[in-house]
Motif scaffolding. Structure first.
Motif, PDB file in Angstrom:
ATOM      1  N   UNK A  21     -13.543  -6.751   3.187  1.00 30.88           N
ATOM      2  CA  UNK A  21     -13.193  -8.339   3.438  1.00 30.88           C
ATOM      3  C   UNK A  21     -13.260  -8.787   4.896  1.00 30.88           C
ATOM      4  N   UNK A  22     -13.407  -8.214   6.110  1.00 27.77           N
ATOM      5  CA  UNK A  22     -12.772  -8.546   7.402  1.00 27.77           C
ATOM      6  C   UNK A  22     -12.874  -9.587   6.984  1.00 27.77           C
ATOM      7  N   UNK A  23     -11.609 -10.427   8.346  1.00 25.78           N
ATOM      8  CA  UNK A  23     -10.942 -11.689   8.800  1.00 25.78           C
ATOM      9  C   UNK A  23     -11.319 -12.965   7.112  1.00 25.78           C
ATOM     10  N   UNK A  24     -11.800 -12.111   6.094  1.00 23.57           N
ATOM     11  CA  UNK A  24     -12.185 -12.953   4.841  1.00 23.57           C
ATOM     12  C   UNK A  24     -10.791 -13.430   3.764  1.00 23.57           C
ATOM     13  N   UNK A  25     -10.721 -11.345   3.416  1.00 23.37           N
ATOM     14  CA  UNK A  25      -9.761 -11.595   2.798  1.00 23.37           C
ATOM     15  C   UNK A  25      -8.505 -11.126   2.936  1.00 23.37           C
ATOM     16  N   UNK A  26      -6.945 -11.250   1.678  1.00 21.71           N
ATOM     17  CA  UNK A  26      -5.700 -11.527   2.255  1.00 21.71           C
ATOM     18  C   UNK A  26      -5.479 -11.445   0.821  1.00 21.71           C
ATOM     19  N   UNK A 161      -9.368 -15.865  -0.543  1.00 21.43           N
ATOM     20  CA  UNK A 161     -10.360 -15.381   0.724  1.00 21.43           C
ATOM     21  C   UNK A 161     -10.108 -17.141   1.368  1.00 21.43           C
ATOM     22  N   UNK A 162     -10.898 -16.832   2.448  1.00 28.46           N
ATOM     23  CA  UNK A 162     -11.118 -17.992   3.323  1.00 28.46           C
ATOM     24  C   UNK A 162     -11.757 -17.562   4.408  1.00 28.46           C
ATOM     25  N   UNK A 163     -11.398 -19.178   4.812  1.00 26.11           N
ATOM     26  CA  UNK A 163     -12.364 -18.551   6.681  1.00 26.11           C
ATOM     27  C   UNK A 163     -12.582 -20.181   6.963  1.00 26.11           C
ATOM     28  N   UNK A 202     -10.082 -22.281   1.893  1.00 27.84           N
ATOM     29  CA  UNK A 202      -9.652 -20.803   0.929  1.00 27.84           C
ATOM     30  C   UNK A 202      -9.296 -21.355  -0.302  1.00 27.84           C
ATOM     31  N   UNK A 203      -9.710 -20.279  -1.104  1.00 31.89           N
ATOM     32  CA  UNK A 203      -9.468 -20.235  -2.498  1.00 31.89           C
ATOM     33  C   UNK A 203      -8.846 -19.051  -3.333  1.00 31.89           C
TER      34      UNK A 203
END
Ligand SMILES: Nc1ncnc2c1ncn2[C@@H]1O[C@H](COP(=O)(O)OP(=O)(O)OP(=O)(O)O)[C@@H](O)[C@H]1O
Ligand SMILES: N[C@@H](CCO)C(=O)O
Length: 355
Positions: A21-26, A161-163, A202-203
């Motif tokens: 999840x590069x640059x997506x998941x935190x 998850x975000x963008x 984000x969600x």
């Protein structure tokens, strides 16, 4: 001087990417940056009170080499000044003392800069009485830290998850502190900039309550800027599809109770960032290849935390055995480590009037 109000800002650390999840998941973890703020009644009408803001660090973060205490250079206060400048307020609006307690190790891949940016936006919000919502604060955070995974998790809490939507060319903002210092930009460069709205999306995702985060933290720093510089600009289609497939499976697999170790372990593989960062982190390749649920009961999956060098091991039990193997692998590279077993926390950053 009499103080008019005391405030506490608390921001959790975060681990991002979680493999594919590069640059997506935190994911937000139970280690917190806190600011204890005393705001004093201004003694006279002045343009700004920057010279009367006293910044100190205590606790584990005390005396961290290289953390500037000048309000124009420290990432937290520089961010606050940016938020104020974007709202036509050119400096702090009252004398303050700000004591920072920061146990989040810097340059380790646990979102220390993300937490500092979130804390700075919240400080700017309260100092300027701006009344920003968390969603609006996210816009300011994303003008500073362009990868959304850490700051969104730190601000909102939980597994996220975000963008970042496409920004048009004239959307400037403070680049990360290291870039800013190089360019010697000043805060006033951003005066009255209109920060675009709804930059981040984000969600919140479900996280199985059994899954804990073992963080094995090497005692050397990897700058995120450097770890991003090393990545290729173009990718093989097969590698992109490899990550997309695993990202979709991983998000669902981490929500299921009881967790399926084999499914999570396979889904945590990555071809977008970890292969290129192995040159920055001795031992990473061996750790990710050899530490598996089949060799370590209780382990679900293992990956680089953020841009590293911290290793994130997701597990339900057997934490000591899992972390010892990773400690020993780093030790073979003459790298000392510290281990913290952390919980995933649902609450993000909090700003409140201290009692
Ligand atoms: N609490 C803080 N106070 C002031 N500056 C900070 C703080 N935390 C981080 N920083 C700044 O951010 C830099 C570290 O940011 P960097 O993104 O390189 O590492 P990280 O945030 O720990 O890693 P990652 O972004 O991969 O999670 C520090 O060197 C310092 O300049
Ligand atoms: N997604 C970012 C996270 C940095 O913490 C990176 O891997 O560069």
């Amino acid at each position: 001087m009499t103080y008019s109000r005391k405030l506490k800002i608390t921001v959790p650390c975060s681990s991002s990417n979680i493999g594919p999840g590069f640059d997506v998941l935190g994911v937000t973890l139970s280690l917190y940056l806190t600011l204890d703020i005393s705001i004093f009644e201004p003694s006279s009408v002045k343009e700004n009170y920057n010279t009367e803001v006293v910044l100190t660090y205590s606790g584990e973060g005390k005396g961290k080499d290289g953390v500037p205490l000048s309000v124009e250079k420290n990432l937290i206060t520089k961010t606050a000044l940016y938020v104020l400048a974007c709202n036509n307020i050119y400096g702090f609006t009252a004398p303050m003392t700000i004591n920072v307690d920061n146990p989040i190790p810097m340059g380790r891949g646990l979102g220390s800069s993300g937490a500092a940016v979130v804390a700075g936006v919240m400080l700017g919000n309260v100092s300027g009485n701006l009344g920003l919502t968390k969603d609006r604060m996210l816009d300011y955070c994303l003008m500073i830290e362009r990868h959304p995974d850490n700051v969104t998790a730190a601000l909102m809490g939980g597994f996220i998850a975000s963008y970042l939507r496409e920004l048009n060319t004239d959307d400037t903002g403070i680049p990360h502190s290291e870039e800013l210092e190089k360019k010697n930009d000043t805060i006033n460069k951003f005066s009255s900039q209109i920060v675009p709205e709804r930059i981040g999306h984000y969600i919140k995702l479900n996280w199985a309550k059994e899954i804990k985060a073992i963080t094995i933290i090497p005692q050397f720093e990897v700058s995120t800027a450097e770890a991003r510089e090393i990545l290729p600009n173009d990718y093989n289609k097969n590698d992109v599809v490899f990550n997309l497939q695993r990202l979709a499976v991983l998000i669902m697999a981490l929500s299921q109770s009881p967790p399926d170790a084999d499914l999570i372990c396979q889904a945590m593989q990555d071809k977008v960032h970890q292969p290129y960062r192995k040159q920055l982190i001795p031992g990473l390749s061996e750790i990710i290849t050899n530490v598996k649920p089949t060799t370590h009961p209780g382990l679900l999956g293992i990956c680089l935390s953020g841009a590293g060098p911290t290793i994130l091991a997701l597990a339900t039990h057997n934490f000591d055995n899992i972390s010892k193997t990773v400690i020993d692998m780093f030790a073979k590279e003459n790298i000392e480590t510290v281990v913290k077993v952390l919980d995933v926390v649902e609450d993000g950053a909090q700003g409140c009037r201290a009692l």
